[in-house]
Design a protein around this motif. Structure first.
Motif, PDB file in Angstrom:
ATOM      1  N   MET A 154      -2.930   5.547   6.838  1.00 12.50           N
ATOM      2  CA  MET A 154      -3.355   5.376   5.447  1.00 12.50           C
ATOM      3  C   MET A 154      -2.239   4.726   4.622  1.00 12.50           C
ATOM      4  SD  MET A 154      -5.336   9.032   5.155  1.00 12.50           S
ATOM      5  CE  MET A 154      -5.469   9.139   3.374  1.00 12.50           C
ATOM      6  N   VAL A 155      -1.004   5.105   4.932  1.00 13.05           N
ATOM      7  CA  VAL A 155       0.134   4.537   4.198  1.00 13.05           C
ATOM      8  C   VAL A 155       0.285   3.045   4.512  1.00 13.05           C
ATOM      9  CG1 VAL A 155       2.663   4.543   4.004  1.00 13.05           C
ATOM     10  CG2 VAL A 155       1.393   6.705   3.930  1.00 13.05           C
ATOM     11  N   ASN A 200       0.821  -1.211   0.000  1.00 17.03           N
ATOM     12  CA  ASN A 200       0.000   0.000   0.000  1.00 17.03           C
ATOM     13  C   ASN A 200       0.860   1.269   0.000  1.00 17.03           C
ATOM     14  OD1 ASN A 200      -2.845   0.868   0.169  1.00 17.03           O
ATOM     15  ND2 ASN A 200      -2.158   1.918   2.027  1.00 17.03           N
ATOM     16  N   GLY A 201       2.048   1.187   0.585  1.00 19.73           N
ATOM     17  CA  GLY A 201       2.880   2.381   0.711  1.00 19.73           C
ATOM     18  C   GLY A 201       4.047   2.426  -0.256  1.00 19.73           C
ATOM     19  N   LEU A 233      -9.082  -1.862  -6.899  1.00 24.90           N
ATOM     20  CA  LEU A 233      -9.628  -0.508  -6.993  1.00 24.90           C
ATOM     21  C   LEU A 233      -9.614   0.218  -5.651  1.00 24.90           C
ATOM     22  CD1 LEU A 233     -11.057   1.541  -8.764  1.00 24.90           C
ATOM     23  CD2 LEU A 233     -13.159   0.250  -8.476  1.00 24.90           C
ATOM     24  N   GLY A 234      -9.872  -0.505  -4.571  1.00 24.63           N
ATOM     25  CA  GLY A 234      -9.925   0.129  -3.256  1.00 24.63           C
ATOM     26  C   GLY A 234      -8.614   0.823  -2.897  1.00 24.63           C
ATOM     27  N   PRO A 235      -7.505   0.087  -2.875  1.00 21.48           N
ATOM     28  CA  PRO A 235      -6.218   0.698  -2.574  1.00 21.48           C
ATOM     29  C   PRO A 235      -5.852   1.859  -3.505  1.00 21.48           C
ATOM     30  CG  PRO A 235      -6.050  -1.688  -2.447  1.00 21.48           C
ATOM     31  CD  PRO A 235      -7.434  -1.382  -2.933  1.00 21.48           C
ATOM     32  N   THR A 236      -6.307   1.796  -4.752  1.00 19.62           N
ATOM     33  CA  THR A 236      -6.009   2.888  -5.670  1.00 19.62           C
ATOM     34  C   THR A 236      -6.559   4.198  -5.142  1.00 19.62           C
ATOM     35  OG1 THR A 236      -6.140   1.343  -7.518  1.00 19.62           O
ATOM     36  CG2 THR A 236      -6.302   3.670  -8.049  1.00 19.62           C
ATOM     37  N   ALA A 247      -9.050   4.886   2.400  1.00 15.02           N
ATOM     38  CA  ALA A 247      -9.600   6.214   2.134  1.00 15.02           C
ATOM     39  C   ALA A 247     -10.430   6.204   0.857  1.00 15.02           C
ATOM     40  CB  ALA A 247      -8.470   7.237   2.023  1.00 15.02           C
ATOM     41  N   THR A 248     -11.268   7.228   0.729  1.00 17.22           N
ATOM     42  CA  THR A 248     -12.147   7.338  -0.437  1.00 17.22           C
ATOM     43  C   THR A 248     -12.094   8.753  -0.993  1.00 17.22           C
ATOM     44  OG1 THR A 248     -14.104   8.168   0.707  1.00 17.22           O
ATOM     45  CG2 THR A 248     -13.763   5.779   0.743  1.00 17.22           C
ATOM     46  N   MET A 249     -12.585   8.898  -2.194  1.00 19.60           N
ATOM     47  CA  MET A 249     -12.722  10.220  -2.808  1.00 19.60           C
ATOM     48  C   MET A 249     -14.200  10.448  -3.070  1.00 19.60           C
ATOM     49  SD  MET A 249      -9.450  10.784  -2.992  1.00 19.60           S
ATOM     50  CE  MET A 249      -9.662  12.365  -3.755  1.00 19.60           C
ATOM     51  N   ASN A 250     -14.763  11.512  -2.482  1.00 19.94           N
ATOM     52  CA  ASN A 250     -16.198  11.802  -2.622  1.00 19.94           C
ATOM     53  C   ASN A 250     -16.413  13.028  -3.491  1.00 19.94           C
ATOM     54  OD1 ASN A 250     -18.036  10.430   0.007  1.00 19.94           O
ATOM     55  ND2 ASN A 250     -15.839  10.139  -0.147  1.00 19.94           N
TER      56      ASN A 250
END
Lengths: 593, 593
Positions: B151-152, B89-90, B123-126, B158-161
């Motif tokens: 998060m790292v 992830n990092g 897709l989630g980790p992206t 995390a998400t983008m809204n």
């Protein structure tokens, strides 16, 4: 929601595909334009009001196998009975068996509308019609007397059992076997897959047409026989007798057409009856079954082409409606308040125009093919041969171009909808899922291309294709001699595209003449697409030239121009791929190791 | 089953996309080729052995919403924890927060492999990585200290809204509102749709990055602020506090990526907490939220492009395997016993070669884009600007060309499988269903084309694009000066295609210079595809020229030749559509009434 475009369909039939001239010439006997219009209107009403509203539920619920019986989606059984109640099943069937003996042109138009409402639903009757044709042409009088009237009325449905796990495109290797019985009937043993509507709850009986091999049959395609194998045997008085030894083993879990049960059928497993083996009756002669199949293959392929047209039209209607309602951003030149409808954005408009042009082009090709079928039926001698050749030539193009268009247009339809297009409830995604089978079944589009190049192109030693190309050139010339500026560069673009088609055709004919089969086949798919694009351009132009007096000529000319100036730009590249494809492919095989 | 093509990926990174030179020049510091190879091998192993086997179950089970909680597919929670346990992830995250600060080139290569195993999972980790980037660049030190390390590590996702029902491509009209609180935090109220991995059971907390509008914000895109809104508030000691006032209202029922929960998120409904409103923390400055988003947008778009590459590669692998095993008919020239493998049929071989060429072309474009990102990061002054422009220019092409390729290749993959391709258990259909979203989200491909033409093309007044075209011409010249016959007509075809690109670019630059925005936009999508095809041809040629000493040069040259002689034939038509598109489109609008 889909609304059958009855006016546009009638226009295409009459003014592009040749029905107006045929009616004038009395080709269809007593049939007049009024009745044609009335039939189209009623077919359109049925498709719009009765079929289309049940399309979604069919997709969601699908067909389910419960304790050996197939349960169809809610409301579909009634829909089917309303549909046969309207006499639609026997539209083109012979009057002697209760059919209406109407032109094939009307039939394909009606099929388009039903498939647009629900391809999964319309698929079942399509198979029955194919079986009617095979039985009528090749069946004994006794078989016809027992089965045909009930198949024509729709009281019983029918299926076509060709595919086995190892025998798809190549039927020569099928293993289902038939054994002769003393009474002249046969017993059938084997497994068939991908049997569309092989089992269901619409009707009391189902008539299976099954390809199988006799014990002493020659190997390959010349050792295959065709049998009629009913789900329930029929008593001498026409009533239903014992259950025959066949059953639906399982249903496929498919990408689309969920409402249509795709069955694995087991014959002769001993599940039913006293003696193992499903009882079947020979259609035609022993070992000549594939020939029987082929007599109906052309029409079945055109029927699949209609599925492509249907989905393309339904997807286009949906996308245009959405693009007019959905607002987002401000398109260049937009002077309205707030955000513009997305149809104003150039990219969206281009997608919609591409969808419309491919839909209308596919429709015109398919209807022209149906016209040729009707003309061949109504003609004699050289004329009959001419129209027979025309339908033969157009069939693989209609099947492949229309079904590719169905997939491409449905995919563009999703794109126009943006994120909503990916959500199943929107309905745009179903069109792509349903459309995706059509380039595959009833002969993959690759098989169509082989048929087109190796058989159809060579009809009358190439004279037929040359004649068709000459007809297309006349359309281009007619566009060139009008003074309508709206055509833009249509004449010159169309002429160039026709030139590409002519060059590619001559190159292929020479290659075949020279025995260079690999060379010819390497360019077959490109040639098939080239042919479809050129026909699209020409038929759209023919539509644009027509004086239908319906106030839509400007719109038709605009669409024709769009196709000529955009879609036809691809023909040069396709010609290159035909001419240079073999060498390029031979070298490229090194990349597939 | 998918097997990560680690060798081909490493080759493309090093010899096509520029990593070998960058390593030699010390651009990546201590990083050496051995470590690169080891990382790629382990990422490939993880994708092949751990992700891919869980792809199907994710598709079948999907994500389900049960009592407000999202249940992910069987085995996925463990998979996620194994994946973050490996430190993936990092990979590119800053070392100060526990990341590995590795090149973006390695990241996109690894992303390709994970997405090929399961796009829904990867897709989630992206999204988390995008949020890390936004927070790291624009967040306060306090916010970073609280959230970034977790998060790292992947302990929190995390998400983008961004999207709201009426605000998709056009974010200027979004309505979610933020109210200032006395303590410097905010309360957020509103509904966001299409929120990827907005709720799940992988982690204890989820960090939402939400675009919202302050009461006194200017209208449009200059009045949007970005907020960090955690699912659970975080106490001063880092432990989880109260549940924040937000929840997942529903999941979308989608065509594909079923394992990925696509959520409708409700903020500030009063469901949780004493006071209505989800507590959020400003990232960056008020009303500057869109700028924060845009800093990460380029990388997110490239990440979506990787999904296209990934699906294309997985679909191609599957189709080639099937085409080698499945026998049917006898291909021309086939001298073996019985039926030939279908790969021997010219049409099937051409489909597979097209799939391979589009996959490898997309991969090369995407990796070249990642190379530019890395180079910009490592450079200063004019060099930094040069590489920044390169990544900006390549991003819309990588996103659109690769995602279109994903759809087209997946669709061809179904066709190669014939009837089996339509059966869900085969797995070919899933690739098409998954791939279909990628041309839509993170900016539709139509939006990418607008970005490419109106912004990227004009970087340095067109000098940048001219420079890139000159580089491509050098590749064509290098092919021309080799003596390898295997290249066939590559040099001349590639040169002509580059000429089409140059002409189209100059025409567009002149149109923009002349203020003819509609003209330029009418050809934008055609131009974008033209650019992608030319880059494909050039990068395949670069690969063919490379002396990697791995025994695969002949295969690479063969693929390059196939692309040049077949796919590049389309560039002339695309140039015509760029140059003539506007007039044609303006006239054609009459067909859309």
């Amino acid at each position: 929601m889909y609304k059958a475009p009855v006016d546009e369909i009638a226009f295409t039939l009459k003014h592009v595909a040749g029905m107006a001239e045929a009616l004038d010439a009395g080709v269809f006997g007593e049939l007049g334009e009024d009745l044609v219009d009335a039939i189209l209107a009623e077919a359109g009403r049925f498709a719009t009001e009765e079929v289309a509203p049940l399309g979604d539920i069919g997709d969601r619920q699908g067909a389910r196998l419960v304790d050996g019986a197939v349960k169809t989606p809610e409301g579909w059984r009634d829909l089917y009975h309303n549909w046969i109640g309207g006499g639609w099943n026997g539209l083109t069937a012979p009057e002697a068996f209760g059919g209406q003996n109407l032109p094939h042109m009307l039939h394909v138009a009606a099929m388009e509308m039903w498939n647009a409402g629900s391809m999964a639903f319309a698929l079942g009757p399509t198979l029955t019609m194919g079986a009617i044709e095979a039985l009528e042409k090749h069946g004994s009088e006794a078989l016809k007397a027992t089965y045909l009237a009930k198949m024509v009325s729709g009281e019983w449905t029918a299926t076509m059992n060709l595919t086995e796990p190892h025998a798809g495109s190549d039927l020569g290797v099928l293993k289902t076997r038939a054994e002769r019985r003393d009474d002249g009937s046969y017993r059938i043993f084997g497994q068939k897959i991908f049997i569309t509507w092989g089992e269901h709850d619409f009707t009391d009986n189902i008539v299976h047409l099954v390809l199988a091999r006799l014990p002493d049959a020659p190997a390959g395609t010349k050792g295959i026989s065709l049998f009629l194998v009913p789900k329930f045997l029929v008593n001498a008085d026409g009533s239903l007798g014992a259950r025959n030894d066949l059953f639906c083993h399982s249903l496929e879990h498919k990408l689309g057409i969920h409402g249509s049960p795709t069955c694995t059928m087991i014959y002769g497993d001993g599940k039913f009856g006293d003696e193992k083996g499903a009882i079947g009756y020979l259609i035609g002669e022993e070992n000549r079954g594939l020939a029987c199949m082929f007599t109906m293959m052309n029409n079945a392929r055109l029927a699949v082409g209609m599925q492509g047209v249907a989905i393309a039209d339904a997807a286009t209607q949906k996308a245009i409606t959405y693009a007019k309602e959905r607002t987002q951003g401000r398109a260049p030149g937009w002077s309205g308040e707030g955000m513009s409808p997305i149809i104003e954005h150039p990219d969206v408009a281009q997608m919609l125009l591409t969808m419309k042009a491919l839909t209308q082009g596919s429709r015109a090709i398919a209807y022209a093919c149906a016209h040729a079928v009707d003309m061949a039926h109504a003609s004699k001698g050289d004329q009959a041969r001419h129209w027979q050749e025309r339908s033969s030539l157009l069939t693989p193009i209609a099947k492949s171009f229309a079904t590719d268009a169905g997939v491409d247009v449905a995919s563009l339809g999703i794109q126009v909808h943006g994120g909503m297009g990916f959500i199943e409830e929107t309905g745009a995604a179903r069109y792509l899922r349903d459309a995706r089978i059509a380039p595959i079944y009833e002969g993959t589009n690759g098989i169509q291309a082989i048929d087109l190049v190796t058989r159809k192109l060579r009809l009358s030693d190439g004279a037929h294709v040359r004649g068709l190309i000459a007809e297309l050139s006349e359309i281009a010339a007619a566009v060139g001699s009008t003074n309508r500026k709206g055509f833009g560069e249509t004449a010159v673009r169309l002429d160039a595209a026709i030139g590409d088609l002519a060059d590619a055709s001559e190159w292929l004919l020479a290659a075949l003449e020279g025995g260079k089969l690999t060379d010819a086949l390497s360019g077959a798919t490109a040639y098939q697409r080239l042919f479809g694009l050129v026909l699209t351009g020409a038929y759209l132009a023919k539509g644009g030239l027509a004086q239908a007096g319906d106030g839509k000529q400007d719109a038709r000319i605009a669409l024709c121009r769009f196709a000529a100036e955009n879609l036809l730009a691809e023909t040069g590249a396709l010609k290159d791929r035909v001419v240079g494809g073999a060498e390029s492919l031979a070298a490229a095989r090194a990349a597939l190791v």
